[in-house]
Scaffold this motif. Sequence first.
Motif, PDB file in Angstrom:
ATOM      1  N   GLY A 340       0.840  -1.149  -0.236  1.00  0.00           N
ATOM      2  CA  GLY A 340       0.153   0.060   0.031  1.00  0.00           C
ATOM      3  C   GLY A 340       0.794   1.253  -0.136  1.00  0.00           C
ATOM      4  N   GLU A 341       2.126   1.323   0.564  1.00  0.00           N
ATOM      5  CA  GLU A 341       2.933   2.561   0.632  1.00  0.00           C
ATOM      6  C   GLU A 341       3.350   2.668  -0.548  1.00  0.00           C
ATOM      7  OE1 GLU A 341       5.553   1.585   3.758  1.00  0.00           O
ATOM      8  OE2 GLU A 341       4.217   2.222   5.383  1.00  0.00           O
ATOM      9  N   ALA A 342       3.812   1.512  -1.201  1.00  0.00           N
ATOM     10  CA  ALA A 342       4.318   1.596  -2.615  1.00  0.00           C
ATOM     11  C   ALA A 342       3.275   2.223  -3.515  1.00  0.00           C
ATOM     12  CB  ALA A 342       4.840   0.522  -3.227  1.00  0.00           C
ATOM     13  N   VAL A 343       2.219   1.767  -3.619  1.00  0.00           N
ATOM     14  CA  VAL A 343       1.044   2.118  -4.538  1.00  0.00           C
ATOM     15  C   VAL A 343       0.693   3.764  -4.264  1.00  0.00           C
ATOM     16  CG1 VAL A 343      -1.393   1.922  -5.080  1.00  0.00           C
ATOM     17  CG2 VAL A 343      -0.141   0.048  -4.611  1.00  0.00           C
ATOM     18  N   ARG A 344       0.867   4.105  -2.822  1.00  0.00           N
ATOM     19  CA  ARG A 344       0.557   5.361  -2.382  1.00  0.00           C
ATOM     20  C   ARG A 344       1.550   6.336  -3.206  1.00  0.00           C
ATOM     21  NH1 ARG A 344       1.624   6.607   3.527  1.00  0.00           N
ATOM     22  NH2 ARG A 344       3.707   6.144   2.621  1.00  0.00           N
ATOM     23  N   ASP A 345       3.018   6.056  -3.158  1.00  0.00           N
ATOM     24  CA  ASP A 345       3.980   6.551  -3.937  1.00  0.00           C
ATOM     25  C   ASP A 345       3.923   6.510  -5.454  1.00  0.00           C
ATOM     26  OD1 ASP A 345       5.201   6.964  -1.345  1.00  0.00           O
ATOM     27  OD2 ASP A 345       6.799   5.379  -1.492  1.00  0.00           O
ATOM     28  N   ALA A 346       3.234   5.548  -5.934  1.00  0.00           N
ATOM     29  CA  ALA A 346       3.361   5.531  -7.442  1.00  0.00           C
ATOM     30  C   ALA A 346       2.418   6.596  -7.912  1.00  0.00           C
ATOM     31  CB  ALA A 346       3.092   3.974  -7.761  1.00  0.00           C
ATOM     32  N   PHE A 347       1.107   6.811  -7.037  1.00  0.00           N
ATOM     33  CA  PHE A 347       0.288   7.756  -7.444  1.00  0.00           C
ATOM     34  C   PHE A 347       0.620   9.351  -6.987  1.00  0.00           C
ATOM     35  CE2 PHE A 347      -1.711   3.747  -8.497  1.00  0.00           C
ATOM     36  CZ  PHE A 347      -2.300   3.891  -9.625  1.00  0.00           C
ATOM     37  N   ASP A 348       1.610   9.236  -6.313  1.00  0.00           N
ATOM     38  CA  ASP A 348       1.846  10.586  -5.632  1.00  0.00           C
ATOM     39  C   ASP A 348       1.921  11.768  -6.904  1.00  0.00           C
ATOM     40  OD1 ASP A 348       2.696  12.981  -4.430  1.00  0.00           O
ATOM     41  OD2 ASP A 348       4.198  11.798  -3.037  1.00  0.00           O
ATOM     42  N   VAL A 349       1.195  12.695  -6.775  1.00  0.00           N
ATOM     43  CA  VAL A 349       1.300  13.413  -8.026  1.00  0.00           C
ATOM     44  C   VAL A 349       2.778  14.522  -8.207  1.00  0.00           C
ATOM     45  CG1 VAL A 349       0.267  15.723  -8.972  1.00  0.00           C
ATOM     46  CG2 VAL A 349      -1.043  14.043  -8.069  1.00  0.00           C
ATOM     47  N   ARG A 350       3.206  14.749  -7.004  1.00  0.00           N
ATOM     48  CA  ARG A 350       4.716  15.420  -6.828  1.00  0.00           C
ATOM     49  C   ARG A 350       5.495  14.485  -7.498  1.00  0.00           C
ATOM     50  NH1 ARG A 350       4.723  16.110  -0.582  1.00  0.00           N
ATOM     51  NH2 ARG A 350       3.759  14.020  -0.772  1.00  0.00           N
ATOM     52  N   LYS A 351       5.381  13.097  -7.438  1.00  0.00           N
ATOM     53  CA  LYS A 351       6.545  12.139  -7.803  1.00  0.00           C
ATOM     54  C   LYS A 351       6.350  12.231  -9.341  1.00  0.00           C
ATOM     55  CE  LYS A 351       7.761   9.991  -3.806  1.00  0.00           C
ATOM     56  NZ  LYS A 351       8.047   8.804  -2.940  1.00  0.00           N
ATOM     57  N   THR A 352       4.980  11.954  -9.816  1.00  0.00           N
ATOM     58  CA  THR A 352       4.592  11.522 -11.099  1.00  0.00           C
ATOM     59  C   THR A 352       4.848  12.742 -12.181  1.00  0.00           C
ATOM     60  OG1 THR A 352       2.290  11.834 -10.739  1.00  0.00           O
ATOM     61  CG2 THR A 352       3.057   9.760 -10.663  1.00  0.00           C
ATOM     62  N   MET A 353       4.516  13.815 -11.545  1.00  0.00           N
ATOM     63  CA  MET A 353       4.542  15.277 -12.544  1.00  0.00           C
ATOM     64  C   MET A 353       5.874  15.840 -12.565  1.00  0.00           C
ATOM     65  SD  MET A 353       1.507  14.905 -13.657  1.00  0.00           S
ATOM     66  CE  MET A 353       1.619  16.536 -14.584  1.00  0.00           C
TER      67      MET A 353
END
Length: 359
Positions: A340-353
Motif C-alpha cells: 500500500g505504501e508503494a502504491v501510494r508513492d506510485a500515484f503521488d502527484v509530486r513524483k509523477t509530474m
Amino acid sequence: MKAETHSEDRFLGFGISRLTRRRLDNFRANRRGYYSLWLFIALFGLSLPAEFIANDKPLLVRHKGGFYFPVLSAYPETVFGGDFETEAEYRDPFVKALIKKNGWMIWPPVPFRYDTINYDLEHPAPAPPSAQNWLGTDDQARDVVARLIYGFRLSVLFALALTAFSSVVGIATGAVQGYFGGWLDLIFQRFIEIWSGLPTLFIIIIIASMIAPTFWTLLTIMLLFSWMRLVGVVRAEFLRARNFDFVRAARALGVGDLAIMWRHVLPNAMVATLTFLPFVLVGAVTVLTSLDFLGFGLPPPSPSLGELLNQGKRNLQAPWLGLSGFFVLAIMLSLLVFIGEAVRDAFDVRKTMSQPGDA
C-alpha cells in the motif's frame, strides 16, 4: 535526442502511457513495497493449490498397473482390494498395505488436510513440533502447517472478495453523491453518518450468532458496513471534478451523465481510490481474524488464523499455536501495508509530474 524520442514512442506504442510508466517506476523505486508485492504473490500462489501441498490423500497411486489420482477423484476401497464400497481411507494401515502390496503411493509434502485428525501422535494434543507435524498440532490433533496454508488462502480470498464488492458499492455511491450533489448528496451523507455511527463489530456478532455463518453469509454481513470506506474519497473527487471545463464541455455536447461519470470523472477519482485499496484489504483480513478469534466467524472446522490464535490463548502450554498464527498474520499484514505504501508513492502527484530529464 531523436533516438530517445523514437524509443519512448515505441514504448508508448505498447499501450503504456508516459504517466503510467512514471507510476510504475515510482512503484519499483519503493524497494520494500516492490519486493513485498512479489513475495505476497509467491505466497498466495503457493497457497492456491493447497490440496496438492497439504492433503490426507495421495497425489498419485500406482496399483496393479493402473494409475489413480485420489487428490482429484474419489475411489472406493474395493478398487485396491478392500471390502467396503466407501471411499478409501489412505491413511489406514490396512489400505496402505493393500496398495503397497501391488504398487506405490506419492504423498503431498504435508500428508494432512486442514481437518485431518492425526491418531498416531506420540504426545497428547496439542502435540509439539515433530518430523511428522512440523509445527505441531492443535488441541484437536490437526496439523498446524496444513491449517496455516488453508487459512492463509481463505483469509486472502475472503479479503479480496470483500474488497472488490465493497469497492464497487462504495465507488458507485460516492460517484452519485459527488456528481449530482444537492439534496441527493445531503440525504446520502446523513444516512452514512447514522450508519457509520452504529457499533459495527457488535452488530456483526449479533447477526452471526443468529444465523449459521458461511463464507458467503459472512461476506454479505461484512459488506453491509465495509462499503463506506471509499465513499468519502470518491465523493470528494467527483465534487472537485464535476465543474471542470472538460466536464462542462461534455455536457454542452450532449453527452449523458453516465458517460461523463464513467469516461471523464471516474479515471481521476480512481487515482485516490487505488491508494486506499491495499489498506482496505488489510482491514478485511483483520476483521475476519477478529471474528474467528471471538468465535463468531467461519464455522468449524474451517481453517482460520483467528481460531488458531484463540487456541494459542487457551493453550498457553503450547506456544507453537499462538506463535504460528501470529507470525503468519503479521507477515501477511506487513506485506500488504508495504504494498500500500508503494502504491501510494506510485500515484503521488509530486513524483509523477516532476521527473528528472523530462524537460
